[in-house]
Write an enzyme that holds these catalytic residues in place. Structure first.
Site, PDB file in Angstrom:
ATOM      1  N   HIS A  57       0.853  -1.206   0.000  1.00  0.00           N
ATOM      2  CA  HIS A  57       0.000   0.000   0.000  1.00  0.00           C
ATOM      3  C   HIS A  57       0.879   1.242   0.000  1.00  0.00           C
ATOM      4  O   HIS A  57       1.459   1.618   1.021  1.00  0.00           O
ATOM      5  CB  HIS A  57      -0.927   0.006   1.212  1.00  0.00           C
ATOM      6  CG  HIS A  57      -1.980   1.074   1.160  1.00  0.00           C
ATOM      7  ND1 HIS A  57      -3.328   0.808   1.294  1.00  0.00           N
ATOM      8  CD2 HIS A  57      -1.887   2.417   0.980  1.00  0.00           C
ATOM      9  CE1 HIS A  57      -4.015   1.943   1.205  1.00  0.00           C
ATOM     10  NE2 HIS A  57      -3.147   2.948   1.023  1.00  0.00           N
ATOM     11  N   HIS A  59       1.225   5.271  -2.295  1.00  0.00           N
ATOM     12  CA  HIS A  59       0.643   6.165  -3.311  1.00  0.00           C
ATOM     13  C   HIS A  59       1.809   6.807  -4.052  1.00  0.00           C
ATOM     14  O   HIS A  59       2.253   7.903  -3.692  1.00  0.00           O
ATOM     15  CB  HIS A  59      -0.223   7.238  -2.658  1.00  0.00           C
ATOM     16  CG  HIS A  59      -1.439   6.711  -1.973  1.00  0.00           C
ATOM     17  ND1 HIS A  59      -2.701   6.809  -2.504  1.00  0.00           N
ATOM     18  CD2 HIS A  59      -1.589   6.056  -0.793  1.00  0.00           C
ATOM     19  CE1 HIS A  59      -3.583   6.250  -1.679  1.00  0.00           C
ATOM     20  NE2 HIS A  59      -2.917   5.782  -0.631  1.00  0.00           N
ATOM     21  N   GLN A 152      -9.889   8.724  -5.203  1.00  0.00           N
ATOM     22  CA  GLN A 152      -9.521   9.461  -3.992  1.00  0.00           C
ATOM     23  C   GLN A 152     -10.636  10.384  -3.507  1.00  0.00           C
ATOM     24  O   GLN A 152     -10.844  10.562  -2.313  1.00  0.00           O
ATOM     25  CB  GLN A 152      -8.255  10.278  -4.257  1.00  0.00           C
ATOM     26  CG  GLN A 152      -7.805  11.193  -3.118  1.00  0.00           C
ATOM     27  CD  GLN A 152      -7.322  10.436  -1.898  1.00  0.00           C
ATOM     28  OE1 GLN A 152      -6.210   9.953  -1.860  1.00  0.00           O
ATOM     29  NE2 GLN A 152      -8.160  10.336  -0.873  1.00  0.00           N
ATOM     30  N   HIS A 210      -9.732   1.420   0.540  1.00  0.00           N
ATOM     31  CA  HIS A 210      -9.429   2.259   1.706  1.00  0.00           C
ATOM     32  C   HIS A 210     -10.699   2.205   2.564  1.00  0.00           C
ATOM     33  O   HIS A 210     -11.720   2.786   2.189  1.00  0.00           O
ATOM     34  CB  HIS A 210      -9.171   3.702   1.291  1.00  0.00           C
ATOM     35  CG  HIS A 210      -7.791   3.982   0.784  1.00  0.00           C
ATOM     36  ND1 HIS A 210      -7.306   3.437  -0.359  1.00  0.00           N
ATOM     37  CD2 HIS A 210      -6.806   4.760   1.302  1.00  0.00           C
ATOM     38  CE1 HIS A 210      -6.059   3.870  -0.548  1.00  0.00           C
ATOM     39  NE2 HIS A 210      -5.731   4.674   0.449  1.00  0.00           N
ATOM     40  N   GLU A 213     -11.080   4.431   7.323  1.00  0.00           N
ATOM     41  CA  GLU A 213      -9.860   5.123   7.777  1.00  0.00           C
ATOM     42  C   GLU A 213     -10.290   6.364   8.567  1.00  0.00           C
ATOM     43  O   GLU A 213     -10.186   7.505   8.113  1.00  0.00           O
ATOM     44  CB  GLU A 213      -8.963   5.517   6.593  1.00  0.00           C
ATOM     45  CG  GLU A 213      -7.585   6.004   7.053  1.00  0.00           C
ATOM     46  CD  GLU A 213      -6.675   6.408   5.907  1.00  0.00           C
ATOM     47  OE1 GLU A 213      -7.117   6.418   4.744  1.00  0.00           O
ATOM     48  OE2 GLU A 213      -5.507   6.750   6.195  1.00  0.00           O
ATOM     49  N   ASP A 309       2.414   3.442   2.803  1.00  0.00           N
ATOM     50  CA  ASP A 309       1.321   4.355   2.440  1.00  0.00           C
ATOM     51  C   ASP A 309       1.805   5.669   1.815  1.00  0.00           C
ATOM     52  O   ASP A 309       1.446   5.991   0.695  1.00  0.00           O
ATOM     53  CB  ASP A 309       0.421   4.649   3.650  1.00  0.00           C
ATOM     54  CG  ASP A 309      -0.979   5.089   3.257  1.00  0.00           C
ATOM     55  OD1 ASP A 309      -1.243   5.223   2.052  1.00  0.00           O
ATOM     56  OD2 ASP A 309      -1.809   5.297   4.154  1.00  0.00           O
ATOM     57  N   TRP A 315      -0.660  13.883   3.326  1.00  0.00           N
ATOM     58  CA  TRP A 315      -1.209  13.099   4.430  1.00  0.00           C
ATOM     59  C   TRP A 315      -0.161  12.790   5.501  1.00  0.00           C
ATOM     60  O   TRP A 315      -0.499  12.538   6.643  1.00  0.00           O
ATOM     61  CB  TRP A 315      -1.787  11.788   3.900  1.00  0.00           C
ATOM     62  CG  TRP A 315      -3.013  11.999   3.078  1.00  0.00           C
ATOM     63  CD1 TRP A 315      -4.310  11.951   3.528  1.00  0.00           C
ATOM     64  CD2 TRP A 315      -3.090  12.317   1.687  1.00  0.00           C
ATOM     65  NE1 TRP A 315      -5.166  12.219   2.484  1.00  0.00           N
ATOM     66  CE2 TRP A 315      -4.449  12.453   1.358  1.00  0.00           C
ATOM     67  CE3 TRP A 315      -2.127  12.515   0.681  1.00  0.00           C
ATOM     68  CZ2 TRP A 315      -4.876  12.764   0.060  1.00  0.00           C
ATOM     69  CZ3 TRP A 315      -2.554  12.820  -0.601  1.00  0.00           C
ATOM     70  CH2 TRP A 315      -3.918  12.949  -0.898  1.00  0.00           C
TER      71      TRP A 315
END
Ligand code: FE2
Length: 421
Positions: A57, A59, A152, A210, A213, A309, A315
């Site tokens: 996982h 991005h 997203q 996802h 979360e 991640d 983030w």
């Protein structure tokens, strides 16, 4: 042909030699029993050898955007999404690819060779997807990359999101994504999970959602995902990422939920560094940790693994692609510091990740399989975890990707006083 001599394999006390021929593992035998005439010889000096790390996982289309995008001053998931949404139109496939290559290099140097990247497809131009499809092809000699068609900004909260996800699958994405806890209503969230499973069945793809979360204990989309995956016979191809809300569920509900999770066969991914940073932001004190129930999943034989991640994105401002740091954080945050977990620590960034990625038997370090493995500066899992051990070597399909010298830690100058061996 190359013989890697004196390899210490996991859960094996006797040193082994590994013969690599034509990119495959031709033989694994007790040290000194493989003839190395006419072969290159590399002495591993009793260091730990195991399968490459899996980062299931990340991005890659977001990496290294933290500095140029607006600051996420609250540190919350939702402000991270807002910051990304405001600035993403400035990116081009070339910029995204260049940054992604930099992030990927950090991952490779940390010992990772298998990666699942979520790509934002809530963009009519599918800019990130185009960049990642090119990257996946260009770097296949260095890493296997799976691409998730990830909406997203919502499959339904973003106008045309569902169609963009489907288009991304047709263009070559490997997995269907969703973000139900971000959709405007619970009904839209449930619909997005059902649609993700439906699309996976239609196009024979994997699923990685996802899911939940958030610290909101009423966010319960994981039960929908587990049931839909089970009902459609694709539990083993399905993953729930994050499931942070599980850290806030009451135990009565969690007890009922775990029966379904186990029966469904779905996998879980926890992102310890990112979620300890993003969650608990609406709490005063006591502050929740915001991670899913990793320990309880391990105890119940539910497949769970760790992932990075983010690398420097809206983030999470840190992250360097080195899964050993993620493992270290996860073991602390999830209370995994008992021998039965620490002695198998590497499972969380190797075999459990491989199962999540649906890699199959060819992933494992066995005769006849591709010669892809890493060498860790440690004697066993506990030693690797305690020392956050470095990966000294990475071999992929028989080719050496990199080799580093082990640090000496000044042992020579100190050995007199401390009587080091
Ligand atoms: Fe993510």
């Amino acid at each position: 042909m190359t013989v890697y001599k004196n390899a210490l394999m996991r859960n094996c006390s006797q040193l082994k030699d590994i013969l690599v021929k034509d990119g495959k593992i031709a033989k694994i035998a007790d040290s000194g029993t493989i003839s190395s005439e006419n072969s290159e010889k590399i002495d591993l000096n009793g260091r730990l050898v195991c399968e490459p790390y899996c980062d299931p996982h990340i991005h890659l289309d977001y990496v290294f955007t933290a500095a140029s995008f607006g600051e996420n001053s609250t540190g919350t998931l939702f402000d991270g999404i807002a910051s990304w949404s405001d600035s993403k139109s400035t990116l081009t496939p070339e910029i995204i690819k260049e940054r992604a290559k930099k992030g990927l290099l950090e991952q490779l140097l940390g010992g990772t060779q298998y990666i699942r990247t979520h790509v934002d497809v809530t963009d009519p131009k599918l800019t990130g997807l185009k960049a990642m499809l090119e990257l996946r092809e260009e770097v296949k000699d260095y890493a296997d990359i799976q691409i998730v068609a990830f909406p997203q900004e919502g499959m339904y909260s973003y106008k045309g999101g569902e169609e963009l996800v489907e288009e991304a699958l047709k263009m070559g994405a490997d997995c269907v994504g969703a973000i139900p806890h971000f959709e405007y209503t619970a009904e839209m969230g449930t619909r997005s999970v059902k649609k993700a499973v439906e699309l996976a069945v239609k196009y024979n793809k994997l699923v990685d959602v996802h899911c939940d979360e958030t610290d909101d204990d009423m966010s319960r989309f994981v039960e929908v995902l587990a049931y839909e995956a089970m009902d459609n016979g694709i539990g083993e191809k399905t993953t729930a990422s994050h499931t942070c809300a599980m850290g806030s569920y009451n135990n009565a509900y969690a007890f009922k939920l775990f029966k379904l999770l186990k029966r469904s066969g779905i996998s879980f991914i926890s992102c310890p560094t990112e979620n300890i940073h993003l969650q608990g932001r609406y709490d005063n004190y006591p502050k929740r940790r915001g991670l899913t129930r990793v320990k309880e999943m391990l105890d119940d034989n539910i497949n769970v693994c760790f992932a990075q991640d983010s690398i420097c994105d809206p983030w999470y401002p840190l992250g360097n692609g080195n899964l050993m740091y993620v493992l270290d954080a996860g073991f602390h945050i999830c209370h995994l510091t008992a021998p039965q977990y620490m002695n198998r620590a590497l499972d969380l960034i190797t075999s459990n990740g491989a199962k999540t990625l649906h890699l199959g038997d060819s992933y494992y370090l066995r005769e006849g399989n591709p010669a892809s493995f890493i060498v860790i500066d440690a004697k066993n899992d506990f030693d690797a975890l305690r020392n956050r051990a470095q990966v000294l070597m990475s071999v992929r399909n028989g080719k050496l990707l990199f080799r580093k010298e082990a640090p000496s830690f000044g042992e020579e100058s100190l050995s007199g006083y401390f009587k080091m061996q």
